[in-house]
Structures are given as C-alpha cells and as structure tokens.
Design an enzyme around this catalytic site. Structure first.
Site, PDB file in Angstrom:
ATOM      1  N   ASN A  59       0.722  -1.277  -0.110  1.00 39.65           N
ATOM      2  CA  ASN A  59      -0.012  -0.073  -0.154  1.00 39.65           C
ATOM      3  C   ASN A  59       0.741   1.141  -0.012  1.00 39.65           C
ATOM      4  OD1 ASN A  59      -0.237  -1.401   2.773  1.00 39.65           O
ATOM      5  ND2 ASN A  59      -0.668   0.817   3.481  1.00 39.65           N
ATOM      6  N   ASP A  60       0.825   2.105   1.014  1.00 37.18           N
ATOM      7  CA  ASP A  60       1.432   3.383   0.892  1.00 37.18           C
ATOM      8  C   ASP A  60       2.727   3.540   0.392  1.00 37.18           C
ATOM      9  OD1 ASP A  60      -0.979   3.820   2.219  1.00 37.18           O
ATOM     10  OD2 ASP A  60      -0.302   4.682   4.002  1.00 37.18           O
ATOM     11  N   PHE A 118       4.822   0.980  10.195  1.00 41.12           N
ATOM     12  CA  PHE A 118       3.928   1.731   9.396  1.00 41.12           C
ATOM     13  C   PHE A 118       4.758   2.995   8.537  1.00 41.12           C
ATOM     14  CE2 PHE A 118      -0.559   1.093  11.264  1.00 41.12           C
ATOM     15  CZ  PHE A 118      -0.643  -0.479  10.986  1.00 41.12           C
ATOM     16  N   ARG A 183       0.355   9.047  13.564  1.00 42.40           N
ATOM     17  CA  ARG A 183       1.115   8.206  12.818  1.00 42.40           C
ATOM     18  C   ARG A 183       1.464   9.111  11.388  1.00 42.40           C
ATOM     19  NH1 ARG A 183      -3.796   5.714  12.882  1.00 42.40           N
ATOM     20  NH2 ARG A 183      -5.193   5.983  11.192  1.00 42.40           N
ATOM     21  N   ASP A 184       2.429   8.520  10.486  1.00 36.26           N
ATOM     22  CA  ASP A 184       2.727   8.789   9.190  1.00 36.26           C
ATOM     23  C   ASP A 184       3.672  10.043   9.071  1.00 36.26           C
ATOM     24  OD1 ASP A 184       0.988   6.884   8.586  1.00 36.26           O
ATOM     25  OD2 ASP A 184      -0.678   8.046   8.109  1.00 36.26           O
ATOM     26  N   TRP A 335      -8.983   1.915  -0.282  1.00 34.88           N
ATOM     27  CA  TRP A 335      -9.243   0.852   0.850  1.00 34.88           C
ATOM     28  C   TRP A 335     -10.587   0.033   0.678  1.00 34.88           C
ATOM     29  CZ3 TRP A 335      -5.664  -1.589   3.148  1.00 34.88           C
ATOM     30  CH2 TRP A 335      -4.492  -0.836   3.312  1.00 34.88           C
TER      31      TRP A 335
END
Length: 565
Positions: A59-60, A118, A183-184, A335
C-alpha cells in the site's frame, strides 16, 4: 518469459555499538533478509510501467528520496507474507528514471511479533545533525510510525549506505503521545531556521501536528492544522512540500524555470480514509504559506488531487530543489476494495503505484492554486520516436486538443477495447458548457464489488487563452491514468479485464464547424523486460482542425506494436 530477477545479498555496514540492526531482534522465518524477493511480472494484469511489488500486498509509498548518486528510492508499506494488509514492513525499490525499478531487500522489519512498521519518510542528514554520521555527508535517516496494540510512536532508523540497509535508533521512540492514532510522519529540512520539520497525523482528531527538531531526535510541538477540508473519518499521510508556482499555465510547455514565479509556494497534502466523495480513500491538498512553525492556507477551499478513485497517500521525493517541479508517487488503489481485487488469487500480488508525476501549482480558469500534475517524462519508453497513429481528422485521439468556437457542441471520445471479450475502458469530453469529461471502467468484467465505482467525471472548463482542450491517457494493463489540459485535472483508475485491451478507437460526433481534433498514439515498452508484450499504451494529444470521420481503430499486432486500421 521474463528472466529471473537477480538475487543480490547486500552486506550491512557495521552500526553503532549500542544500536540494533533493522532485522536483528525479530524476523519471521517466511520473510527473507538480505536478498530481494523475486517476482513474476508477466501476468496479464501486472502493470509494466507502474511499480508493483514482487509478490503479496503493497500500500502507501514511504520514505521517498533521491540519494547522493541520483538514484530514486521508493519504500512502501509491504506485507511479504500475504495478499492482504498486515504484518507491515518497509519494502524497497530503486530506479534511475522512475520507471525501470530494481527490487531491493526489505529495508525495515518489525522488531517483535505484533509490531508493524507503518508509514513515514526519509531524509539525507547532510550536516550530521543527528550525530549518526560523523564521517559522511550522505547519511539517510528514516522516520516511521511503529504500530503496536498499545500505541503508535514515531521512530528512527539510519543508514550508512544510501538507504539500502538500516539500523534502528537505540533510544526509540523519538516522539510519543500515548495514542493509538498518531502516525505517518513526513519530515523536511527548513533552511531558514536550520530545523527539521515534521508533519504528523493525529488521525481521528482531524489534526495535523507540526513539530520541529535540531537533530531528528528531540522534537518540539510548534502548531496544529485542524479540521480543514474534507474530514472523512480520519486524517492520514500528511505531506508538506514547497513547489513552483506557474506564471502562465496556458503555455504549451509550462514547466520551465522561466515560467516559475520567483518564490515557490507551500502545499500541505492530507489523505482521508474513509470518507472520500466517491467513497473510501482520497487525497486533498491545501496551498498556502509556511514560516517554519505554522502552515497557513491561502483560502478555505477543499481541493481534491484526483477525480478518479484509485489515488491515495501520495508522497513527494525528498531531495529535489524547491525551484523545480516536485516529483510524487501515490498508491493506485482504494481501501474499499484493495484487499479483494483479483490480482491476488490470479497473480499473487495486490496493488500498484501511480505513475511518477511532476507537480507545480497554477492559477487556472476559475481555479486558483490548482495542483498541476503530469507524468514524468515517458519518452524513454516509446516503442518508436514518432506517434504510431497520428491524425488531424475530427474523430480521433489518444491525446486530444480542440479549438472550440463559441457555443461549441459535440463529443470527442476514446475506447480501449478487447477484440476477444468485448470489454472496454472508455472516456471523453462533452464540448460546450462546462466541458465535462467522463471516464468509464464499467464495461470491464473481471471484478465485481459494490464499492468499485465504475464512472467518474469532472468539469473541465476550456482555457480562455488557448480556447483548446487537451486529453492525455496512459493505460497499463490494469491501470489507467488521465491528464486533462496538461495536468490541471487528473484521474487514476484500476480495472481488471478478462481479456487484454488490444484496440484503441477514437471518435467524435456532432462537432461544430471550426472545431478540430488531432490525435497521437504511442506504444510504451515494458519497464520490466522487452519480452513482456501487450496491454499498454499512451493516448496522445488532440490538437488542430479536422472534419471528422466515423472513427479510427488502432490495434496491437502479435509483436505488441500498434497499427492503424
């Protein structure tokens, strides 16, 4: 058949004594270390110029940067043991041109069962602010979220070898707020204050926090950007990037330094999931100013980066000067259905990335501060130096450019068709009024899902200076991307046919006198191997005058070459 991918063992450089290797404490027996995971890129649905993982689920995009040798590094959220999300690692690939990728060994692994590595970013610590690199100026630091059942924290890992192998910082985490929804991190260097700047999502509070640090280890909260634009159910994957502002977006080749305003502009991108207007996940962006601690948007408008449904969590490469167009890559999925698309059981992988894109901001027709995105130069992939089908009849087009008079009417459409199954992907412009453009993937039968929206459209106002409309389409087996008017609007959509789309049909109808259409079609080579045939092409530009014919067909022959019929 593709030749097997080389399996290269990269030796790790010795790390600080008190630190731990990115793989030293816990590695599943099913996950290889020190060697790339091999992949089969010959599948009928496997994209050939959009990056996809060798196997299993991706994914990302994460940690994208350009190293000291000019190599592009793409890390990504990766589950190496299943075709659904989970067990998150940082996969890794490198490229010299953003199309031909080399799969590298997994870069960062979980340190214990139940952990996930993550999303995050990577920077080059040129001045050794972290103290990790006393003898070099090209040390790489990855800043990522460590996810556990108890908390999400921000952590560091550092690399002495341009980002191929990493060592986790012994005093992780470097930022913790006792939250499971934090996050991120995206980190940049802000020269005016000589500080690192992090934007990070307080996901379910709809807040983007801004933090600063002198050394990447000690972080101070500076400000919050909260409850702007579309909220969805959570904010994710923020990006803060400085990029050029065009002086004139109407030029035929606008992305030149002479057409950039003297001072680049700032933009904050925020992804939301779920809650996109079409359902599921999408990215929005906010143009504005940034002073090192506070981001201020230029206005209160919510701007969507892509009018399709399969463009999420885009990230911009670290290391490209702000005076140049910024390069981004996004995850080409959604998603709502990414974990059930048929490439998993059929071909053993799920998801691809978007094309690499060049990005600037521009004031367009009734669209101030519009994000303009175009594909990174594709010419190196052309099967011939000239268009394989080129016409100026008013009925043709992979790319089309029109010069409509007042009160224009008519349509200009394209169809990518399977001559075997009859499946197709279609799109086109309705001329007149607000000149809407549509894209339809509903005639493809390889995937049924209630959330797999099949039709998309966008208003596409004609440029008042050029009085023309331009459409560029890139199709790659199971991904199509559309760019309108030089990237003023763009769409990304996946599709899953049961038969290869081997025919291009371009047609117009009902055009006024004086309206012309020019079309060009280019074949694109596989970035994985010359032997991979079929299923991809670029639809060119429509420009000029024409009278219109019933349509033009372009079909791919047994060698994968396009031919007019």
């Amino acid at each position: 058949m593709l030749p097997s991918l080389s399996l290269l063992a990269l030796s790790a450089i010795a790390s600080l004594a008190e630190a731990q290797s990115a793989t030293s404490t816990y590695v599943e027996t099913a996950v290889p270390t020190g060697t790339p995971i091999p992949g089969d890129y010959t599948g009928a649905l496997r994209p050939q110029i959009h990056y996809s993982p060798p196997t299993n689920f991706m994914n990302d995009p994460n940690g994208m940067f350009v190293d000291s040798n000019g190599t592009y590094h793409l890390y990504y959220q990766y589950n190496p043991t299943d075709i659904v999300a989970g067990n998150q690692h940082w996969g890794h690939a490198t490229s010299q041109d953003l199309y031909h990728w080399t799969n590298q060994p997994i870069a960062i692994y979980p340190g214990a069962e139940g952990e996930g590595i993550f999303s995050g970013s990577a920077v080059i610590d040129t001045n050794n602010t972290s103290g990790f690199f006393p003898n070099q100026t090209n040390g790489v630091v990855a800043i990522y979220t460590l996810n556990t059942a108890e908390e999400e924290t921000q952590n560091l890992a550092y690399s002495f070898d341009d980002g191929y192998t990493f060592t986790k910082y012994s005093n992780n985490p470097v930022l913790s707020i006792n939250s499971t929804q934090f996050r991120d991190p995206k980190v940049i260097w802000y020269p005016a204050t000589e500080r690192w700047v992090m934007v990070v999502a307080y996901a379910q509070e709809f807040v983007i926090g801004v933090f600063t640090s002198p050394d990447l280890k000690d972080w101070t909260h500076a400000s919050n950007f909260s409850h702007h634009g579309l909220l969805g159910l959570q904010y994710e994957c923020p990006n803060l990037v400085q990029l050029p502002m065009l002086t004139n977006a109407s030029l035929s080749t606008p992305l030149t330094a002479s057409n950039f305003e003297s001072t680049p502009m700032w933009m904050l991108a925020i992804s939301i999931n779920p809650g996109a207007p079409l359902g599921g996940s999408i990215t929005q962006y906010f143009p504005g100013t940034f002073n090192g601690t506070h981001f201020t948007p230029s206005d209160s408008a919510a701007r969507i980066a892509d009018f399709g449904k399969d463009n999420y969590a885009g990230q911009w490469f670290y290391g490209i000067p702000a005076t140049e167009p910024q390069v981004s890559i996004a995850w080409a999925s959604n998603w709502q259905y990414s974990q059930v698309v048929p490439t998993g059981p059929l071909e053993g992988f799920r998801s691809a990335m978007s094309l690499p894109r060049l990005n600037v901001l521009a004031n367009t027709t009734r669209g101030p501060y519009t994000l303009v995105s175009i594909p990174y130069d594709l010419s190196g992939l052309y099967t011939t130096p000239y268009s394989l089908a080129n016409t100026t009849t008013a009925n043709s087009s992979p790319q089309h450019h029109q010069h409509p008079p007042a009160n224009t009417t008519g349509t200009a459409n394209f169809t990518f068709l399977s001559s075997v199954t009859g499946e197709s992907v279609r799109g086109g412009l309705y001329l007149g009024g607000d000149t809407p453009f549509f894209l339809n993937r509903g005639y493809v039968r390889g995937f049924e899902n209630p959330f797999f929206t099949d039709k998309f459209s966008v208003t596409n106002l004609v440029d008042t200076d050029t009085r023309s409309a331009r459409v560029e389409v890139v199709i790659d087996r199971s991904v199509v991307e559309v760019f309108l008017d030089g990237g003023v609007r763009s769409a990304t959509a996946t599709f899953f046919p049961t038969g290869g789309l081997d025919t291009v049909i371009v047609a117009t109808a009902g055009l006024n006198q004086g309206v012309g259409v020019q079309v060009g079609v280019w074949g694109l080579e596989s970035a994985w191997a010359a032997e991979v045939e079929g299923g991809m092409g670029e639809m060119g530009n429509v420009t000029g005058n024409a009278t219109m014919v019933a349509g033009q067909r372009v079909r791919r022959d047994h060698l994968g070459h396009l031919e007019s019929r």
